[in-house]
Design an enzyme around this catalytic site. Structure first.
Site, short mmCIF file in Angstrom:
data_model
loop_
_atom_site.label_atom_id
_atom_site.label_comp_id
_atom_site.label_asym_id
_atom_site.label_seq_id
_atom_site.Cartn_x
_atom_site.Cartn_y
_atom_site.Cartn_z
N ASP A 248 0.83 -1.25 -0.05
CA ASP A 248 0.04 0.00 -0.03
C ASP A 248 0.79 1.31 -0.14
O ASP A 248 2.12 1.15 0.14
CB ASP A 248 -0.92 -0.13 1.01
CG ASP A 248 -0.56 0.11 2.42
OD1 ASP A 248 0.82 0.52 2.52
OD2 ASP A 248 -1.19 0.03 3.45
N ASN B 284 -3.48 12.96 0.23
CA ASN B 284 -5.11 13.31 -0.18
C ASN B 284 -5.47 14.94 0.78
O ASN B 284 -6.04 15.57 0.15
CB ASN B 284 -6.06 12.17 0.30
CG ASN B 284 -6.11 11.19 -0.43
OD1 ASN B 284 -6.26 11.65 -1.88
ND2 ASN B 284 -6.49 10.15 -0.09
N HIS C 262 -7.98 15.07 -3.19
CA HIS C 262 -8.45 13.54 -3.66
C HIS C 262 -8.22 13.38 -4.96
O HIS C 262 -8.14 12.34 -5.49
CB HIS C 262 -10.03 13.24 -3.13
CG HIS C 262 -9.92 13.10 -1.70
ND1 HIS C 262 -9.82 11.82 -1.10
CD2 HIS C 262 -10.46 13.79 -0.55
CE1 HIS C 262 -9.92 12.03 0.24
NE2 HIS C 262 -10.37 13.07 0.62
N ASP D 238 -6.16 10.23 -6.49
CA ASP D 238 -6.58 9.41 -7.71
C ASP D 238 -5.76 9.31 -8.80
O ASP D 238 -5.32 8.03 -9.19
CB ASP D 238 -8.13 9.85 -8.28
CG ASP D 238 -9.43 9.67 -7.07
OD1 ASP D 238 -9.17 9.13 -6.34
OD2 ASP D 238 -10.21 10.53 -7.54
N GLU E 208 -5.96 2.37 -0.41
CA GLU E 208 -4.73 2.46 -1.10
C GLU E 208 -4.03 1.27 -1.33
O GLU E 208 -2.66 1.07 -1.27
CB GLU E 208 -3.97 3.63 -0.51
CG GLU E 208 -3.52 3.40 0.83
CD GLU E 208 -4.63 3.95 1.81
OE1 GLU E 208 -4.08 3.91 3.15
OE2 GLU E 208 -5.83 3.75 1.39
#
Length: 266
Positions: free
Chosen positions: A139, A147, A152, A156, A182
């Site tokens: 991760d 973020n 965000h 992304d 994630e």
């Protein structure tokens, strides 16, 4: 190929094309000798048009003699093209729905459900044929910070770039999935733990070398931590156990400095 040129014509004009005599019509001049050999003298073509106006293809009727359709013929051609459009759209919609059910909408990788189903298939194959494979979990380090600081949308972009790295480095037989916000997992068929560690290290380096830009054109760097586990032909194991093993190694990587690869040790 006359049919290819007809599709191109239909895509441009989106209208019915009636060729009463192939030998004299301008569309058929480059192909009239081929048509003659096939004993074709007329062609009535109707575009197959989707509900959004896109041309899906062409419905065509050929005749051995020069001929012109009457009103009844036109109705039948139009009806057949409409039926074909409905059938094609229904098939495309079904494929899209199936894809949505098994694909992560953001990264294009397998979603959690799909990843687990495919991994279980590999487990059954291993038990039947005595094969080995490895599992990687990783991760993104400090993803919440990314973020919070950049938004965000930037987060992304990071997830999408992670998927791009996976698609570049992994083999076609490997199965990659986004199984959490994630968090990612990768199944490596026919791969021992030494080879899997090398793959994880290549991914780690590639991710560390990747960057995205925020909406304010700020350069955003990121990294990931990895956990790797392995099963051979002498071990029967559940997918939940494998995920737990890889997850244990992953958290060891997190707690010992991040941006590293850790092998699960039983």
């Amino acid at each position: 190929n006359p049919s290819i040129e007809y599709d191109e014509i239909m895509d441009m004009i989106k209208e019915r094309v009636i060729v009463n005599d192939i030998m004299t019509h301008k569309f058929w001049q480059p192909y009239k000798e081929i048509a003659k050999q096939a004993n074709l003298r007329s062609c009535w073509s109707e575009p197959i048009i989707a509900s959004n106006g896109k041309v899906l293809g062409t419905f065509a009727i050929y005749h051995k003699n020069p001929s012109k359709p009457n009103e009844s013929d036109i109705e039948r051609i139009n009806f057949a093209a409409n039926i074909a459009a409905i059938a094609i759209e229904n098939k495309d919609n079904r494929i899209d729905l199936e894809k949505q059910a098994y694909t992560d909408y953001l990264t294009g990788l397998n979603n959690r459900r799909s990843f687990i189903e495919k991994t279980e298939i590999e487990l059954h194959r291993k038990e039947r044929y005595g094969r080995e494979f490895s599992l990687i979990m990783f991760d993104i380090d400090y993803f919440k910070y990314i973020n919070d600081k950049y938004g965000h949308n930037t987060g992304d972009l990071v997830l999408k770039e992670i998927a791009n790295v996976c698609n570049i480095i992994l083999r076609e037989v490997d199965i990659a999935g986004r199984i959490g916000g994630e968090e990612f997992a990768i199944l490596l068929p026919e791969t021992n733990i030494i080879e899997a560690e090398k793959v994880a290290e290549r991914l780690r380096i590639a991710i560390s070398d990747t960057k995205v830009f925020s909406s304010l054109y700020e350069e955003v760097k990121f990294a990931a931590s990895f956990g790797v586990t392995f099963t051979n032909n002498n071990t029967n194991i559940l997918i939940s156990e494998l995920l737990n093993q890889a997850d244990t190694a992953l958290y060891k990587a997190k707690n010992s400095g991040r941006n590293k690869v850790v092998i699960y040790e039983n």
